[in-house]
Design a protein around this motif. Structure first.
Motif, mmCIF file in Angstrom:
data_model
loop_
_atom_site.group_PDB
_atom_site.id
_atom_site.type_symbol
_atom_site.label_atom_id
_atom_site.label_comp_id
_atom_site.label_asym_id
_atom_site.label_seq_id
_atom_site.Cartn_x
_atom_site.Cartn_y
_atom_site.Cartn_z
ATOM 1 N N UNK A 47 29.190 -5.794 8.349
ATOM 2 C CA UNK A 47 29.880 -6.999 7.864
ATOM 3 C C UNK A 47 30.864 -7.494 8.923
ATOM 4 N N UNK A 48 31.209 -8.781 8.809
ATOM 5 C CA UNK A 48 32.265 -9.283 9.696
ATOM 6 C C UNK A 48 33.584 -8.649 9.282
ATOM 7 N N UNK A 49 34.532 -8.398 10.116
ATOM 8 C CA UNK A 49 34.547 -8.695 11.542
ATOM 9 C C UNK A 49 33.941 -7.591 12.413
ATOM 10 N N UNK A 50 33.519 -6.472 11.803
ATOM 11 C CA UNK A 50 32.937 -5.376 12.591
ATOM 12 C C UNK A 50 31.752 -5.846 13.430
ATOM 13 N N UNK A 51 30.880 -6.652 12.819
ATOM 14 C CA UNK A 51 29.682 -7.115 13.525
ATOM 15 C C UNK A 51 30.066 -7.911 14.771
ATOM 16 N N UNK A 52 31.005 -8.827 14.626
ATOM 17 C CA UNK A 52 31.420 -9.669 15.754
ATOM 18 C C UNK A 52 32.025 -8.813 16.864
ATOM 19 N N UNK A 53 32.923 -7.904 16.505
ATOM 20 C CA UNK A 53 33.533 -7.022 17.504
ATOM 21 C C UNK A 53 32.483 -6.155 18.180
ATOM 22 N N UNK A 55 29.218 -6.674 18.499
ATOM 23 C CA UNK A 55 28.323 -7.460 19.355
ATOM 24 C C UNK A 55 29.003 -7.830 20.664
ATOM 25 N N UNK A 56 30.279 -8.190 20.605
ATOM 26 C CA UNK A 56 31.012 -8.499 21.845
ATOM 27 C C UNK A 56 31.146 -7.260 22.718
ATOM 28 N N UNK A 62 27.078 -3.527 28.238
ATOM 29 C CA UNK A 62 25.785 -3.642 28.929
ATOM 30 C C UNK A 62 25.890 -4.476 30.203
ATOM 31 N N UNK A 63 26.901 -5.355 30.285
ATOM 32 C CA UNK A 63 27.054 -6.135 31.519
ATOM 33 C C UNK A 63 27.918 -5.427 32.558
ATOM 34 N N UNK A 129 42.277 -8.184 25.786
ATOM 35 C CA UNK A 129 41.582 -6.998 25.270
ATOM 36 C C UNK A 129 40.272 -6.796 26.022
ATOM 37 N N UNK A 130 39.546 -7.870 26.247
ATOM 38 C CA UNK A 130 38.293 -7.768 27.003
ATOM 39 C C UNK A 130 38.530 -7.192 28.394
ATOM 40 N N UNK A 131 39.602 -7.618 29.029
ATOM 41 C CA UNK A 131 39.951 -7.112 30.363
ATOM 42 C C UNK A 131 40.267 -5.613 30.308
#
Length: 142
Positions: A47-53, A55-56, A62-63, A129-131
């Motif tokens: 469920x969101x927000x777990x799915x969104x986090x 997937x990001x 992977x990148x 956070x991404x950084x």
């Protein structure tokens, strides 16, 4: 008083047993560690927000660390190097906690003296956070 596993913990152990049985049946695909389809399917179930986090996080890992192979680990999306889990994503709903978790195993090269964090609460996704996650993942596989 006897300690017992929760229903959620027992379910995670059953998922892990199924993963191990499935990898022995998949043969060469499992040897390559190609669990992308299973990880994406598990993320899609969340469920969101777990799915969104999740997937990001999957896209980021992977990148920035393409040598890590996606796989399921105790029913959670995980990323392994040479078959050993380095990091994983645990959605908040997995064990009914208030936040999702980005965790690192003892295979991660995050050592920093005699004390360092191996799990991080993940409640939102921002450029900062991404950084931080990018730096952690790159260091973990370093």
């Amino acid at each position: 008083m006897s300690e017992s596993f929760t229903d959620d913990e027992r379910a995670a152990m059953k998922e892990r047993a199924q993963e191990l049985r499935g990898s022995s049946r998949r043969g060469s695909r499992a040897a390559r560690g190609d669990g992308t389809i299973e990880v994406l399917a598990k993320l899609a179930e969340m469920p969101e927000p777990d799915r969104v986090l999740g997937e990001r996080l999957h896209a980021l890992i992977t990148s920035c660390a393409p040598d890590l192979q996606p796989k399921l680990w105790y029913g959670m999306p995980a990323y392994a190097q040479e078959g050993k889990v380095v990091c994983f994503f645990q959605g908040a709903r997995k064990f009914k906690t208030r936040y999702a978790t980005l965790g690192f195993s003892d295979e991660a090269k995050l050592d920093d003296g005699a004390l360092w964090p191996t799990a991080f609460a993940l409640m939102d996704w921002t450029p900062g956070i991404e950084e931080r996650i990018t730096a952690l993942v790159k260091r973990a596989v370093g």
